[in-house]
Design an enzyme around this catalytic site. Structure first.
Site, PDB file in Angstrom:
ATOM      1  N   GLY A   9     109.199  67.173  78.038  1.00 23.28           N
ATOM      2  CA  GLY A   9     109.689  67.567  76.835  1.00 23.28           C
ATOM      3  C   GLY A   9     108.801  67.853  75.863  1.00 23.28           C
ATOM      4  N   LYS A 119     117.520  59.437  72.575  1.00 20.59           N
ATOM      5  CA  LYS A 119     118.580  58.687  71.864  1.00 20.59           C
ATOM      6  C   LYS A 119     120.002  59.198  72.285  1.00 20.59           C
ATOM      7  CE  LYS A 119     115.524  56.968  68.449  1.00 20.59           C
ATOM      8  NZ  LYS A 119     114.980  56.996  67.242  1.00 20.59           N
ATOM      9  N   ALA A 152     109.866  62.358  63.407  1.00 19.55           N
ATOM     10  CA  ALA A 152     109.040  62.937  64.235  1.00 19.55           C
ATOM     11  C   ALA A 152     107.761  63.499  63.186  1.00 19.55           C
ATOM     12  CB  ALA A 152     109.305  63.971  64.904  1.00 19.55           C
ATOM     13  N   LYS A 203     123.059  54.641  66.371  1.00 16.99           N
ATOM     14  CA  LYS A 203     122.610  54.810  64.930  1.00 16.99           C
ATOM     15  C   LYS A 203     122.818  56.183  64.368  1.00 16.99           C
ATOM     16  CE  LYS A 203     118.634  56.857  65.850  1.00 16.99           C
ATOM     17  NZ  LYS A 203     117.963  57.943  65.096  1.00 16.99           N
ATOM     18  N   ARG A 267     118.010  64.637  60.777  1.00 11.30           N
ATOM     19  CA  ARG A 267     118.951  66.025  60.946  1.00 11.30           C
ATOM     20  C   ARG A 267     120.201  65.546  61.049  1.00 11.30           C
ATOM     21  NH1 ARG A 267     117.149  66.685  67.440  1.00 11.30           N
ATOM     22  NH2 ARG A 267     115.302  65.917  66.388  1.00 11.30           N
ATOM     23  N   LYS A 294     118.947  70.045  69.040  1.00 10.35           N
ATOM     24  CA  LYS A 294     120.097  69.506  69.264  1.00 10.35           C
ATOM     25  C   LYS A 294     120.639  68.398  67.983  1.00 10.35           C
ATOM     26  CE  LYS A 294     121.804  72.051  72.614  1.00 10.35           C
ATOM     27  NZ  LYS A 294     122.497  72.955  72.368  1.00 10.35           N
TER      28      LYS A 294
END
Length: 340
Positions: A9, A119, A152, A203, A267, A294
């Protein structure tokens, strides 16, 4: 023995941790200096993204402005990235894990171990599975998990934060801590893979609630209430399905800290706020606002609702149920405070 790290990734979060791992492997004798990073190949201004990363040492699409170490090598071929790796770092949207594991099965070294930075949960006809269990069962490798209050871009800019690694085998937890821990990215390891992982997945649902509150301009007291109720439901769900989840885990970075930061930024909060202020659907906003990333909170809310409704438990989790209905059934956002 020399450990070889491969990153699966290369999005926003994947690129941020690539910076940390690339630096850290150079500090220890027991790591190979080269870190391969699997990049889903795409064109940026007519040039392959892998080529840009390997020449500019920057992921110009997903983490612009941040220099990656030169020993991080972008590779468009998944099997080539992981062929001789002894440590796999999974950092992709959870929807892609099944297909990635299918491709890797039987193609990685026998002494490999993995860590998930993903997550989400995998819901199927029989119920649900944790991502670490999917990786562990598909590939036959012991799998840890990393989760925390880790937006991030702030991690990439080396602003101080903490994170949590959950392990089953302490030696694996310590080895993964070596590649992640820095003075500005403080890692704590705990023997609770399930607790750490469920905190990270659930969360994101609560963060949708936080964003709805912001869009409705209901204020800080209301948001604090949503965070508290959300933490309560996260713990209740975790304990209901996994009795050995530890209470202390909810006080780690992966628990209350991640919940606070995700409800303040990130996000999920941002798109949920825009849903209220624009009236647009979550799908449309994901396309418009996230540059190909996403939105995890809505899909996890749907997964959660599928689990709860099958087991007739929706009434026990009013916040998560209401958030699902706002996302998918057209329930007015104000019901976030009326139905809980």
């Amino acid at each position: 023995m020399t450990e070889r790290v491969a990153l699966i990734g290369s999005g926003n979060w994947g690129s941020a941790v690539a910076k940390i791992i690339g630096r850290n492997v150079r500090k220890f004798d027991h790591f190979d200096n080269k870190v391969k990073m699997w990049v889903f190949e795409e064109k940026v201004n007519g040039q392959n993204l892998t080529e840009i990363i390997n020449t500019k040492h920057e992921n110009v699409k997903y983490l612009p402005g941040i220099q990656l170490p030169s020993n991080v090598v972008a590779c468009p071929d998944l099997l080539e990235t992981c062929r001789d790796a002894t440590m796999l770092v999974f950092v992709v949207p959870h929807q892609f894990v099944t297909s990635i594991c299918k491709q890797l099965k039987g193609r990685i070294p026998a002494n490999c171990k993995a860590i998930s930075l993903i997550k989400g949960i995998d819901v199927n006809a029989d119920g649900f599975r944790l991502i670490t269990d999917m990786i562990q069962e598909s590939l036959g490798v012991p799998t840890c998990v990393l989760s925390g209050a880790n937006i991030a871009n702030e991690v990439a800019e080396e602003k101080f934060c903490e994170t949590t690694i959950g392990y089953r085998n302490r030696a694996d937890g310590e080895l993964f801590r070596d590649i992640f821990h820095t003075p500005s990215f403080r890692v704590n390891i705990v023997p609770d893979v399930v607790g750490v992982e469920l905190c990270g997945a659930l969360k994101n649902i609560v963060a949708i609630g936080g964003g709805l509150v912001d869009g409705l301009k209901l204020g800080d007291n209301t948001k604090a209430a949503i965070i508290r109720i959300g933490l309560y439901e996260m713990r209740k769900f975790s304990k209901m399905f996994y009795a050995d989840v530890k209470d202390e885990t909810f006080f780690e970075s992966c628990g209350v800290a991640d919940l606070i930061t995700t409800c303040a930024g990130g996000r999920n909060r941002k798109v949920a706020e825009a849903h209220v202020t624009t009236g647009k659907s979550f799908d449309q906003l994901e396309q418009e606002m996230l540059n190909g990333q996403k939105l995890q909170g809505t899909s996890t809310a749907q997964d959660m609702y599928n689990i709860l409704s099958k087991k007739n438990l929706c009434h026990e989790f009013p916040l998560m149920t209401t958030i699902y209905k706002i996302c998918y059934e057209g329930l007015p956002p104000i019901r976030i405070v009326e139905d809980i």
